[in-house]
Design an enzyme around this catalytic site. Sequence first.
Site, PDB file in Angstrom:
ATOM      1  N   CYS A   1      50.468  38.820  39.891  1.00 41.12           N
ATOM      2  CA  CYS A   1      49.228  39.588  39.717  1.00 41.12           C
ATOM      3  C   CYS A   1      48.975  40.625  40.805  1.00 41.12           C
ATOM      4  O   CYS A   1      48.859  41.816  40.518  1.00 41.12           O
ATOM      5  CB  CYS A   1      48.027  38.637  39.661  1.00 41.12           C
ATOM      6  SG  CYS A   1      48.183  37.298  38.470  1.00 41.12           S
TER       7      CYS A   1
ATOM      8  N   HIS B   1      41.433  40.976  42.377  1.00 40.45           N
ATOM      9  CA  HIS B   1      42.564  40.332  43.059  1.00 40.45           C
ATOM     10  C   HIS B   1      43.322  41.280  43.984  1.00 40.45           C
ATOM     11  O   HIS B   1      44.541  41.187  44.137  1.00 40.45           O
ATOM     12  CB  HIS B   1      43.527  39.711  42.033  1.00 40.45           C
ATOM     13  CG  HIS B   1      44.248  38.503  42.572  1.00 40.45           C
ATOM     14  ND1 HIS B   1      45.320  37.915  41.937  1.00 40.45           N
ATOM     15  CD2 HIS B   1      44.031  37.767  43.687  1.00 40.45           C
ATOM     16  CE1 HIS B   1      45.735  36.884  42.630  1.00 40.45           C
ATOM     17  NE2 HIS B   1      44.968  36.767  43.700  1.00 40.45           N
TER      18      HIS B   1
END
Length: 585
Positions: A83, A144
């Site tokens: 990610c 993130h």
Amino acid sequence: ASFPFLCFRSPLVTPLIFVLLLQAPFTQPSTITQPNFVLLLADDLGIGDVGCYGNDTIRTPNIDRLAKEGVKLTQHIAAAPLCTPSRAAFLTGRYPLRSGMDAINDYRVIFWNAGSGGLPPNETTFAKILQHQGYSTGLIGKWHQGVNCESRNDHCHHPLKHGFDYFYGMPFTLISDCQPTETPEMDRAFRRKLWLATQMIGLITLTAVLGRLTGLISAPWKTLTCLAGFSLLFFISWFSSYGFVRYWNCIMMRNHGITEQPMVTDRTTSLILRESISFIERNKHKPFLLFLSFLHSHTPLLTTEKFLGRSRHGLYGDNVEEMDWMVGQVLDVLDKEGLKDTTLVYFASDHGGWLERQEGERQLGGWNGIYKGGKAMGGWEGGIRVPGIFRWPGVLPAGTVIDEPTSLMDIYPTVVHLAGGEVPQDRVIDGRDLLPLLRGAVAHSEHEFLFHYCGAHLHAVRWHQKDTGAVWKAHYVTPIFRPPGAGACYDRGFCPCFGEGVTHHEPPLLFELSQDPSEAKPLSADTEPLFDTVIRKIGRAIEEHRRTLTPVPEQLSLSNVVWKPWLQPCCGTFPFCWCDKEGDN
């Protein structure tokens, strides 16, 4: 009266009309100044999970509709198999290694909201450029990319510092720890070791105290007191972070303010959809960029009750079908507001599905179709080949399929150029403007080579030999699957990038992907006459690529990823961090 005239002039008129008809689609974008952008990015979705990419058991009619009305890319590649680095590349158009967002260690993503690493402030995202072009820019969902650098409220890595006018969502990522009923996921193996060490230290301390009380040992009480104090401090040192993961990481924010700490997962999906629709409706009279960064289909697979049990693939399938429904809701709003023809919609996943994610008999990760490997594997196709769909009615030809190497990094220059901006000239931009390829103005992608990293370690390189159409791929490092032949690293939960868990290949494993997309039959000098030529060509490309890399601070170094209490976002007075500002709504 004009019909005979046309017949008479046909030798001149017909070619002229033909040329004009051919040119019409290529001139049309000039009439649409600054289109809107809706970028839809799924989390951990495998390319084999989507109907238009071959899945006939998970229902994705809205994503399939995008492909039918637009352009489907069959060789769309993430710049990283996890990610944090993949999204950094997506936002900046650069390999994550260039911004320090890939790791040389095992901590390959941001682990805490209270870490100090993140997307550096000196990186220029496409949102920042569009902001300067007069766009309203919004990020809804997962970030993130870090929050703070030096203090709890400096927000140096926050979306609002990177070109977004509005942010609603998770500054971190969805993990099973966010769901109280689920087994903890974050750093599970390391946590078990800490528990074991704590129990051993506690047992030693207790044994020593009992031995002193019974006269079996003569250690001074001062020494035993210090040992007991050390045991307590050791426990506090790790339990203060890992014991409260749900409070530290599972939070929702609106701009700089925390709205839920911890997040109330039962309503997360409806809030993210509501915020996305509201952003479109608020900004429909001016150019806007909406980056809808789904929490689907990452574990713990938050799924509302009306979708539970609907699919043939358990909770994971239910979750994907709910995400598809959300896509449909966003598309319906564009239709209702009359924005369909002036909006470029893009759908992709940040990397491949997570094969090892299982709980007992339940498969909680995605499927990558015919492609080998999955999430965390930097070289194998299953970790990096993802869905890629564009729709822009009247500009992009509907129902088109393009089998050319493209990258998530290509979104950067494509969006920037369409918005009338310019990509930065003071740094290397690895993405390429896709519009000519999407519209059919050119036959081939601009990418000749794509470099496939696992962390900061180069695992494979792809060479698109445009004159022959061959797509060669050389693997220099591959993970060791456990159990052997299983196709994933089920013993670890993640495949590593280096160390004892990988195999180095000299000469490299070579595949020709246009003939062997599953990477099942490695070629050799005996079976492929061009073997040595291809390996030399790729070797020279690696040397040239490495000359473009410059040292930058490692954002995912151990010192940057550890939990720092003074950086912890807190709705209240630390450590008493709790609030629910959405409950009043």
